[in-house]
Design an enzyme around this catalytic site. Structure first.
Site, PDB file in Angstrom:
ATOM      1  N   LYS A  27      10.001 -14.405  10.435  1.00 44.41           N
ATOM      2  CA  LYS A  27      10.435 -15.626   9.769  1.00 44.41           C
ATOM      3  C   LYS A  27       9.255 -16.326   9.107  1.00 44.41           C
ATOM      4  O   LYS A  27       8.197 -16.490   9.722  1.00 44.41           O
ATOM      5  CB  LYS A  27      11.095 -16.529  10.820  1.00 44.41           C
ATOM      6  CG  LYS A  27      11.879 -17.701  10.290  1.00 44.41           C
ATOM      7  CD  LYS A  27      12.631 -18.359  11.444  1.00 44.41           C
ATOM      8  CE  LYS A  27      13.565 -19.454  10.956  1.00 44.41           C
ATOM      9  NZ  LYS A  27      14.430 -19.949  12.042  1.00 44.41           N
TER      10      LYS A  27
ATOM     11  N   SER B 172      19.829 -21.024  15.315  1.00 40.90           N
ATOM     12  CA  SER B 172      19.220 -20.409  14.140  1.00 40.90           C
ATOM     13  C   SER B 172      18.910 -18.924  14.280  1.00 40.90           C
ATOM     14  O   SER B 172      18.582 -18.270  13.296  1.00 40.90           O
ATOM     15  CB  SER B 172      17.942 -21.164  13.759  1.00 40.90           C
ATOM     16  OG  SER B 172      18.255 -22.408  13.189  1.00 40.90           O
TER      17      SER B 172
ATOM     18  N   SER C  40      18.864 -20.781  10.559  1.00 40.19           N
ATOM     19  CA  SER C  40      17.834 -20.747   9.549  1.00 40.19           C
ATOM     20  C   SER C  40      17.089 -19.404   9.501  1.00 40.19           C
ATOM     21  O   SER C  40      16.213 -19.216   8.653  1.00 40.19           O
ATOM     22  CB  SER C  40      16.818 -21.870   9.826  1.00 40.19           C
ATOM     23  OG  SER C  40      16.182 -21.696  11.084  1.00 40.19           O
TER      24      SER C  40
END
Length: 453
Positions: A80, A180, A156
């Site tokens: 990420k 997320s 996310s």
């Protein structure tokens, strides 16, 4: 050669340790695949080709010399974009940080490198990670779901889930405050783990700027892996869990063994729907069929919410805790009075106690990962109702700091993935991981999406 990209991380690491697969060659093939496939999903936002090939070559030399190697030796992965990686951008999807290049690795990145992984690049996020429904920002654009490009991969960690699903990487590491990891895993048909609170260090995981001070809000936020098999979640957690210095001087950590190794030995708590976030018909049918299949395989099904668990009350407490989390990290500190903070602290501790009592008798708790499958991209941000209903099913594990696995259990008539959430006892992360792993025998597991080629 497409098949090699959908082997498990555990399998390819074993092949490389045995000298039957070249880490450099695999890294090069993976980078070429990103160039070919990524335009269809926009999951990977930056690659580090030279560094990845050098790491792969070093991994091959280590095997040739007979040196000890890590459990994820040579495994290509993405991470990420919010995790600082030395020499790469870490913008958190915000134009405010468009030029920020990290000067050091986050602790998780350091541990993954130590375990032998080859970092290919970073994956897309919504601005400041503040959206569990979609992954889009002004810097990198919108990430598309590899099952249907008209639909969201969630957020996310939407870029990471899409990367793993499309076969661009064997592993991803993400973060989970309000789902997320778990929501994108469900929307993209992969596995995702939110570990028990405090298991994996959060050091370095922060927006660009001066290092943040320590915060006791670590019970709410967690970082964890996404993969195409439950077994790979276990391997990644073993590689990244445990205390940092100076705490590591005083104590060590190990992944506790699972409670059972046969599916028929598990006692499985089950709740498949709730008015607070009612599931769609197709999600409900898939969950119900999954529970029937588990029962036929011999698992003991225990229906209903645990004693002492008020679903609406715990969801509301979770919302308060999220607001408090942001208050501790530079947000509004006037949102609540001190008596309200004390009251909510007591409610959170009561929730933890209720779940602990429940897991004295039940091994895992199965519920929806999301109330719906991936929905179409919006022209404007999603409404409060959708965010509320997505967060509802995330609330229970997050509020009590419990480990939770999002696992694929099937697809809709239109081919979209459906996920279940498997919540486990605190600090017994391998129990829900092993249950998810064993459940593939009767429920199936990951299937490559159309974009995979």
């Amino acid at each position: 050669m497409t098949d090699v990209f959908f082997r498990s991380a555990t399998d390819v690491a074993a092949l490389m340790r045995a000298g039957r697969l070249s880490a450099r060659e695999l890294a090069e093939m993976a980078l070429d695949r990103i160039e070919a496939i990524n335009p269809a999903v926009n999951a990977v936002v930056e690659t580090c080709r030279s560094a990845a090939l050098d790491a792969g070559a070093a991994a091959d030399r280590a095997v040739a010399r007979g040196e000890p190697v890590g459990p994820l030796h040579g495994v290509p992965m993405t991470i990420k974009e919010a995790f600082p990686v030395a020499g790469m951008r870490s913008t958190w999807g915000s134009p405010l940080f468009a030029g920020h290049v990290a000067d050091r690795d986050a602790e998780v990145v350091r541990r993954l490198r130590q375990a032998g992984t080859v970092l290919l690049g970073t994956t897309n996020v919504p601005p400041m990670l503040a959206d569990v429904a979609q992954t889009a920002n002004e810097l990198y654009g919108r990430t598309l779901n590899p099952w249907d490009p008209t639909r969201t991969p969630g957020g996310s960690t939407g870029g990471g889930a899409a990367s793993v699903a499309a076969g661009l990487a064997y592993l991803e590491y993400g973060s989970d405050l309000a789902g997320s990891i778990r929501i994108p895993a469900a929307f993209c048909g992969v596995y995702g783990l939110k570990p028990s609170a405090g298991t994996v260090p959060l050091s370095g995981f922060q927006p660009p700027g001066p290092p943040l001070g320590a915060s006791d809000m670590a019970h709410l936020s967690a970082v964890g892996p996404l993969a195409r098999s439950a077994g790979d979640l276990r391997m990644a957690l073993r590689a990244t869990g445990g205390p940092e210095e100076p705490d590591a001087v005083a104590y060590t950590w190990r992944l506790a063994p699972p409670r059972h190794t046969w599916l028929a030995d598990f006692r499985v708590g089950v709740v498949l729907d709730h008015d607070g976030a009612a599931v769609t018909g197709e999600v409900g049918r898939a969950l119900s069929d999954a529970v029937d299949d588990l029962a036929r395989a011999g698992a003991t099904i225990v229906a209903g919410w645990p004693d002492g668990v008020d679903p609406i009350g715990q969801a509301e407490s979770f919302g308060f805790e999220v607001a408090q989390f942001f208050a501790f990290h530079g947000g509004d500190t006037t949102f609540a009075t001190l008596p309200q903070v004390v009251e909510q602290h007591d409610r959170r501790m009561a929730a933890r106690a209720a779940w602990r009592r429940y897991f004295a008798e039940v091994d895992v708790f199965l519920c929806p990962a999301t109330f719906t499958t991936a929905f179409p991209h919006p022209g404007i941000p999603y409404g409060e109702r959708v965010h509320h209903e997505l967060a509802f099913w995330m609330a229970f594990a997050s509020l009590a700091g419990l480990p939770a696995v999002s696992a694929p259990i099937g697809r809709t008539s239109g081919g979209l993935p459906i996920g279940a959430q498997i919540i486990g006892p605190p600090h017994e992360d391998d129990t829900p991981i092993t249950f998810a792993e064993l459940a593939t025998e009767v429920l199936g597991g990951f299937t490559a999406p159309p974009v995979a080629g």
